[in-house]
Design an enzyme around this catalytic site. Structure first.
Site, PDB file in Angstrom:
ATOM      1  N   GLU A  86      40.810  61.462  16.923  1.00  0.00           N
ATOM      2  CA  GLU A  86      42.143  61.236  16.357  1.00  0.00           C
ATOM      3  C   GLU A  86      42.113  60.997  14.848  1.00  0.00           C
ATOM      4  OE1 GLU A  86      46.264  58.979  17.673  1.00  0.00           O
ATOM      5  OE2 GLU A  86      44.468  58.795  18.910  1.00  0.00           O
TER       6      GLU A  86
ATOM      7  N   HIS B 208      39.413  61.535  22.203  1.00  0.00           N
ATOM      8  CA  HIS B 208      40.323  61.675  23.340  1.00  0.00           C
ATOM      9  C   HIS B 208      39.917  62.869  24.219  1.00  0.00           C
ATOM     10  CE1 HIS B 208      43.057  58.449  22.330  1.00  0.00           C
ATOM     11  NE2 HIS B 208      43.095  58.864  21.078  1.00  0.00           N
TER      12      HIS B 208
ATOM     13  N   HIS C  36      38.175  57.965  28.586  1.00  0.00           N
ATOM     14  CA  HIS C  36      39.540  58.510  28.557  1.00  0.00           C
ATOM     15  C   HIS C  36      39.669  59.878  29.219  1.00  0.00           C
ATOM     16  CE1 HIS C  36      42.970  60.593  26.568  1.00  0.00           C
ATOM     17  NE2 HIS C  36      43.563  59.440  26.777  1.00  0.00           N
TER      18      HIS C  36
ATOM     19  N   GLU D 161      38.002  57.395  17.582  1.00  0.00           N
ATOM     20  CA  GLU D 161      39.019  57.516  18.621  1.00  0.00           C
ATOM     21  C   GLU D 161      38.958  58.873  19.346  1.00  0.00           C
ATOM     22  OE1 GLU D 161      42.870  55.603  18.257  1.00  0.00           O
ATOM     23  OE2 GLU D 161      42.455  55.299  16.133  1.00  0.00           O
TER      24      GLU D 161
END
Length: 292
Positions: free
Chosen positions: A283, A268, A226, A266
């Site tokens: 996250e 990022h 990402h 998660e």
């Protein structure tokens, strides 16, 4: 490599973007809570509400004026917060812009992408906005970084391309060789090139300023990389959102995997701190610190 987990919010707030502030602290966005957070070197966590819980603060960067600048994707504004917590924001002139990526440019202004409007924006530290339309439709301009050539480089997630815009507004589009790459993160490397990650194809790419592209497929093509950043030694660090881990790549393409000690992390945004450690926004409400 040691991984430390630092809780900065409840799991619903969602640390998303992360950067190093001019004060040496780690600053991050809480995309689901409408807040900006600060993690000091001693571990102290401070949160700053933006007075608009649904504004969607996304990507954050250090500005040329000693403040932090960030995109407010959901209410189409650009925000600024001083290291003392003083906050203000600026509306964008175009409708439905969806500002997302942001970086400091070589001209003393901030440059940002308009995810939903196929534009690149420029905002001065006084709040004056200029918008530049892109020669693509539905390209989803995503992250943006200052390049070594004095221009700004950005990813076009839905166009499988990397773009370049000069400070005068001249745009060049470089198509990527792999269909479905869906690039998101981009960063300047220590080698004079730009590095990006393809969330759709599970790869890391290197693009030279003349547009030549080299691809490095990841061992796990479903990792969904990402965001990406470079350390001073030339190693690239990136979040593998789909796999819940951190990956790194040497300038020669050697890959290393760094597992996060929690499921559903998660990850990022990612940045290298002043202490040399790698910080990633999870996250689930945490910042991960990887001591190199």
């Amino acid at each position: 490599m040691t991984v430390e987990r630092i809780k900065v919010s409840d799991g619903e707030a969602g640390p998303y973007g992360v950067t190093v502030g001019p004060d040496g602290a780690i600053w991050y966005t809480l995309v689901h809570a409408g807040e900006i957070g600060r993690l000091a070197a001693d571990g102290t966590v401070t949160g700053y509400g933006l007075g608009a819980p649904e504004c969607g603060p996304s990507v954050i960067t250090a500005g040329p004026d000693g403040a932090l600048w960030f995109t407010r994707m959901r209410d189409h504004r650009i925000g600024r917060i001083g290291t003392d917590g003083t906050e203000r924001s600026f509306a964008l002139p175009g409708e439905g812009a969806g500002p997302y990526g942001i970086t400091a440019g070589p001209d003393g202004a901030l440059w940002f992408t308009e995810l939903s409007a196929d534009r690149i924006g420029r905002i001065t530290v006084d709040g004056e906005v200029t918008e530049y339309p892109l020669p693509v439709t539905g390209g989803f301009p995503s992250m943006i970084a200052a390049g070594p050539d004095g221009a700004l480089w950005f990813t076009l997630n839905q166009a499988d391309a990397v773009g370049r815009i000069t400070v005068e507004g001249e745009v060049t589009i470089h198509p990527l060789p792999t269909t479905g790459t869906a690039p998101v993160g981009i960063a300047s490397g220590a080698d004079g090139a730009l590095w990006f990650v393809g969330i759709g194809a599970g790869l890391v790419g290197r693009i030279e300023v003349d547009g030549k592209v080299t691809e490095y497929p990841l061992p796990d093509r479903a990792a969904r990389p990402h965001a990406i950043t470079a350390d001073p030694d030339g190693r690239l660090w990136f979040t593998e959102w789909g796999a819940g881990r951190i990956g790194s790549l040497g300038p020669g393409g050697d890959y290393r995997s760094h597992e996060l000690p929690v499921s559903g992390a998660e990850p990022h945004g990612i940045v290298v701190g002043q202490d040399g450690a790698v910080y990633a926004a999870l996250e689930i409400g945490e910042i991960a610190r990887l001591a190199r």
